[in-house]
Design a protein around this motif. Structure first.
Motif, PDB file in Angstrom:
ATOM      1  N   PRO A  30      44.899  35.910  42.442  1.00  0.00           N
ATOM      2  CA  PRO A  30      43.585  35.454  42.805  1.00  0.00           C
ATOM      3  C   PRO A  30      42.513  36.586  42.521  1.00  0.00           C
ATOM      4  N   ARG A  46      41.632  41.225  48.178  1.00  0.00           N
ATOM      5  CA  ARG A  46      41.105  39.897  47.923  1.00  0.00           C
ATOM      6  C   ARG A  46      42.610  39.062  47.884  1.00  0.00           C
ATOM      7  N   HIS A  50      43.632  35.804  50.278  1.00  0.00           N
ATOM      8  CA  HIS A  50      44.049  34.491  49.704  1.00  0.00           C
ATOM      9  C   HIS A  50      45.535  33.880  50.236  1.00  0.00           C
ATOM     10  N   TYR A 115      44.657  24.367  46.102  1.00  0.00           N
ATOM     11  CA  TYR A 115      43.847  25.373  46.983  1.00  0.00           C
ATOM     12  C   TYR A 115      42.448  25.329  46.407  1.00  0.00           C
ATOM     13  N   PRO A 117      39.886  28.252  46.161  1.00  0.00           N
ATOM     14  CA  PRO A 117      39.518  29.910  46.335  1.00  0.00           C
ATOM     15  C   PRO A 117      38.294  29.780  47.050  1.00  0.00           C
ATOM     16  N   GLY A 120      38.471  28.687  50.868  1.00  0.00           N
ATOM     17  CA  GLY A 120      39.754  29.008  51.381  1.00  0.00           C
ATOM     18  C   GLY A 120      40.645  27.692  52.074  1.00  0.00           C
TER      19      GLY A 120
END
Length: 347
Positions: A30, A46, A50, A115, A117, A120
């Motif tokens: 990610p 990060r 995630h 998902y 990103p 979230g």
């Protein structure tokens, strides 16, 4: 130990079935998202963020970060990704795979979902259509996406038709002086949309199970055999459980050397074949009615031990439905089909 082996083999069969043609799973970092010039410690933070968001959103399991790999469907993203994003966010198809040795036995568990990103948000697949629809609908119904769809259609249709988009999100189709007319075309030249819609169909039926079992889109006898083995393995069937009264009558090569199904003839009739080329999804039509679009393709499906032909329909909110199912072959014994396939390959 037995259950562990079942899970492991099931995972391998699923991946063998679709990975190369549709998903292309690859390790997801990610940190790839806007990560240029960011210090390593920030990238690691990060990644942890995630993973933590996804892990805390899981319904049944919590995954050990030290033994879990996160994959994203790179090939799916290349073909379907442009249609599942807008100006501020995109959907990513992820799979978490956790492999641990517990009491000397390999324990494998996996989970798949969409998902976002940027926000979230995690949509965990549960073999129903609900999480897929919840995730996809805002993208396929966005005005930006519809504008791109109209632009693509204008490029292939040319003069004589004009399209506009109302603030409500509905289409206006102008043919001379007729406004909001129903309209249908065959989208042979709409390669981008056609590839997306066909892959979306394959993805949808891979990850959604009906009340009575899976429907699997198959575009060749070899792909059908993989699906039949998957269903046989998961259900724990044995060869003697298959009826000998089905209409499957083996495999043969056509004049072009391609393998085809042979259908057992009725009394007084000659055997018939299912042309391999006819099993490929095709005849995509795009229809407009009441300001909304539908995309329809012909397809072949395996359900339990039978082969069906059908039309698969995608509506602009991401809903999928089947129309006009027709039974082609029933009672396909994968044990026998495997032997027939090997015999043809050894000739």
């Amino acid at each position: 130990m037995e259950n562990t082996q079942v899970n492991y083999d099931k995972l391998n069969l699923l991946k063998r079935l679709r990975d190369e043609s549709l998903y292309g799973w690859t390790i997801w970092e990610p940190t790839d998202i806007h990560s240029h010039g960011i210090p390593n410690e920030h990238k690691i933070a990060r990644r942890v963020r995630h993973f933590t968001i996804i892990n805390e959103s899981l319904k049944k399991h919590r995954f050990n970060p030290d033994t879990t790999k996160v994959y994203y469907a790179q090939r799916f993203d290349e073909t379907c990704g442009p249609f599942l994003r807008n100006t501020t966010s995109r959907l990513m198809l992820l799979e978490l795979v956790n492999e641990e040795v517990i009491h000397g036995a390999l324990n494998i568990k996996s989970v798949r979902g969409f998902y976002i990103p940027e926000h979230g948000r995690w949509f965990e697949f549960d073999m129903t259509n609900v999480p897929i629809y919840d995730a996809v609908k805002p993208y396929l119904t966005s005005q930006n996406q519809k504008a791109e769809f109209l632009k693509d259609l204008n490029n292939q249709i040319g003069a004589g038709l004009s399209f506009s988009l109302q603030e409500s999100g509905q289409f206006n189709v102008r043919i001379d002086k007729i406004i909001d007319a129903d309209f249908e075309i065959t989208a042979n030249q709409s390669q981008g949309w056609q590839i997306f819609i066909h892959n979306y169909f394959r993805f949808f039926f891979d990850n959604v199970k009906g009340r009575f079992g899976h429907f699997w889109i198959c575009e060749s006898p070899a792909e059908a055999l993989n699906v039949l083995w998957l269903a046989t393995y998961v259900e724990g069937k044995e060869e003697h459980e298959y009826s000998e009264n089905g209409t499957y009558d083996g495999l043969k090569r056509n004049d072009e050397g391609k393998i085809e199904f042979v259908i057992k003839p009725k009394d007084g009739e000659q055997p018939t074949q299912v042309e391999t080329s006819s099993m490929e999804m095709k005849q995509l039509t795009l229809a407009f009615a009441d300001g909304k679009f539908q995309a329809k393709s012909s397809a072949f499906l395996i359900f339990k031990d039978s082969l069906f032909s059908t039309s698969v329909v995608l509506m602009d909110e991401g809903l999928v439905k089947l129309e006009g199912e027709e039974l082609i072959i029933e009672g396909i014994n994968p044990f026998q089909m495997e032997r027939d396939y090997e015999n043809l390959m050894n000739v």
